[in-house]
Enzyme design. Structure first.
Site, PDB file in Angstrom:
ATOM      1  N   LYS A  90       0.834  -1.224   0.000  1.00 48.72           N
ATOM      2  CA  LYS A  90       0.000   0.000   0.000  1.00 48.72           C
ATOM      3  C   LYS A  90       0.858   1.258   0.000  1.00 48.72           C
ATOM      4  O   LYS A  90       0.650   2.179   0.794  1.00 48.72           O
ATOM      5  CB  LYS A  90      -0.962   0.009   1.191  1.00 48.72           C
ATOM      6  CG  LYS A  90      -1.957  -1.146   1.163  1.00 48.72           C
ATOM      7  CD  LYS A  90      -3.018  -1.016   2.229  1.00 48.72           C
ATOM      8  CE  LYS A  90      -3.961  -2.194   2.265  1.00 48.72           C
ATOM      9  NZ  LYS A  90      -3.334  -3.456   2.696  1.00 48.72           N
TER      10      LYS A  90
HETATM   11  O1  LIG Z   1      -4.837  -4.355   0.073  1.00 48.65           O
HETATM   12  C1  LIG Z   1      -5.246  -5.243   0.845  1.00 48.65           C
HETATM   13  O2  LIG Z   1      -4.850  -6.384   0.740  1.00 48.65           O
HETATM   14  C2  LIG Z   1      -6.311  -4.897   1.801  1.00 48.65           C
HETATM   15  C3  LIG Z   1      -7.156  -3.880   1.423  1.00 48.65           C
HETATM   16  C4  LIG Z   1      -8.335  -3.649   2.149  1.00 48.65           C
HETATM   17  O3  LIG Z   1      -9.151  -2.818   1.780  1.00 48.65           O
HETATM   18  N1  LIG Z   1      -8.587  -4.414   3.232  1.00 48.65           N
HETATM   19  C5  LIG Z   1      -7.726  -5.387   3.667  1.00 48.65           C
HETATM   20  O4  LIG Z   1      -8.057  -6.083   4.647  1.00 48.65           O
HETATM   21  N2  LIG Z   1      -6.554  -5.603   2.980  1.00 48.65           N
HETATM   22  C6  LIG Z   1      -5.569  -6.594   3.472  1.00 48.65           C
HETATM   23  O5  LIG Z   1      -6.142  -7.901   3.314  1.00 48.65           O
HETATM   24  C7  LIG Z   1      -5.818  -8.740   4.427  1.00 48.65           C
HETATM   25  C8  LIG Z   1      -7.104  -9.142   5.117  1.00 48.65           C
HETATM   26  O6  LIG Z   1      -6.848 -10.094   6.114  1.00 48.65           O
HETATM   27  P1  LIG Z   1      -8.024 -10.947   6.819  1.00 48.65           P
HETATM   28  O7  LIG Z   1      -9.027  -9.956   7.311  1.00 48.65           O
HETATM   29  O8  LIG Z   1      -7.304 -11.654   7.922  1.00 48.65           O
HETATM   30  O9  LIG Z   1      -8.586 -11.876   5.781  1.00 48.65           O
HETATM   31  C9  LIG Z   1      -4.867  -7.936   5.302  1.00 48.65           C
HETATM   32  O10 LIG Z   1      -3.543  -8.250   4.881  1.00 48.65           O
HETATM   33  C10 LIG Z   1      -5.174  -6.494   4.946  1.00 48.65           C
HETATM   34  O11 LIG Z   1      -4.041  -5.653   5.107  1.00 48.65           O
END
Ligand SMILES: O=C(O)c1cc(=O)[nH]c(=O)n1[C@@H]1O[C@H](COP(=O)(O)O)[C@@H](O)[C@H]1O
Length: 272
Positions: free
Chosen positions: A95
């Site tokens: 990001k």
């Molecule tokens: O860019 C991302 O991956 C991301 C964007 C977003 O809007 N929301 C988001 O949760 N993420 C990433 O996606 C992953 C979600 O993880 P879980 O919620 O454990 O499935 C994490 O690594 C966050 O940093």
């Protein structure tokens, strides 16, 4: 092979839209890995081997490594993926967003040091903060659009010229920044209505869709809102729900992760 070609091939040959997120949190590691000097590498390698069959992509989140000074273990994980699963796209979730000269260094970090296929970036600083990544013609750039978190609404839902800001981002990337066909967008599974709006704006451009699993996004609503005519178009990410799946009788952590990854892939496939 470009990032988009590799992703298209992975969607088809693996019959999966599941992106397995690698967010290694030492506190949640199984007892057998606690205290080991390269526990992060060992944990991620076991997860990769256990879930690769169900995955169309892997997404390490850089903060989980950098916070512990464990970048060297991230390098080893990326090299492991490159060597053992070269057909699976490697998404570096960083990001990033900064002025052009600094962005050039971030691009080298993502594409040289970690040899990622694609990196996540913020659109907030505009074209000259994103263009250095696009110089890497065979790599991809995934731009934050409508993020999965509630606070994303603070700015992304602001009305500008009668439309919410996230729709301007979608249009800008699809119509102006994606000249080489190497861009994608992040839209959270927690916002299926907005996912459908974005899909209508961007055509077949790929989406990274985090938010199923631990964040509670609905799989059916997500797939129906975000899929393309060919039943692809998305890397639907799940991290914690897979990484820290509760083992059932006879399972270790990797077997539990494999079971949940396969269940998630199959749940997604039911609605494609
Ligand atoms: O860019 C991302 O991956 C991301 C964007 C977003 O809007 N929301 C988001 O949760 N993420 C990433 O996606 C992953 C979600 O993880 P879980 O919620 O454990 O499935 C994490 O690594 C966050 O940093």
């Amino acid at each position: 092979m470009t990032f988009i070609e590799k992703l298209n091939a992975a969607w088809t040959s693996r019959n999966s839209l599941l992106c397995v997120g690698l967010d290694p949190d030492l506190k949640k590691f199984p007892a057998e890995l606690q205290g080991k000097p390269d526990a992060i590498f060992e944990f991620c390698r076991a997860i990769i081997d256990a879930t690769a069959e169900a995955a169309c992509a892997f997404k390490p989140q850089i903060a989980y490594f950098a916070a512990l000074g464990a970048e060297e273990q991230l390098e080893r994980i990326c090299a492991y993926l490159r060597t053992n699963y070269p057909e699976i796209p490697l998404v570096l979730d960083a990001k990033r967003g900064d002025i052009g000269a600094t962005a050039e260094q971030y691009a080298r970090e993502a594409f040289e040091r970690y040899d990622a296929d694609v990196v996540t970036v913020s659109p907030y600083m505009g074209w000259d903060s994103v263009s250095p990544y696009l110089e890497w013609k065979d790599r991809g750039v995934i731009v934050l659009c409508r993020t999965s978190n509630a606070g994303g609404s603070d700015l992304q839902f602001l009305e500008v010229d009668g439309k919410p800001l996230y729709q301007h981002v979608a249009r800008l990337v699809a119509e102006k920044w994606n000249t080489n066909g190497q861009c994608g967008l992040v839209v959270g599974a927690t916002f299926p209505h907005e996912l459908a709006q974005v899909r209508a704006i961007i055509g077949d451009m790929p989406l990274l869709v985090p938010g199923v699993g631990a964040q509670g996004g609905d799989v059916e609503a997500t797939v129906k809102a975000g899929k393309t005519a060919s039943g692809t178009g998305m890397m639907i990410n799940s991290s914690r729900a897979i990484l820290y799946a509760k083992p059932e009788a006879g399972e270790d952590f990797a077997a539990a992760a494999r079971r949940v990854a396969i269940e998630t892939r199959d749940a997604i496939n039911r609605f494609r």
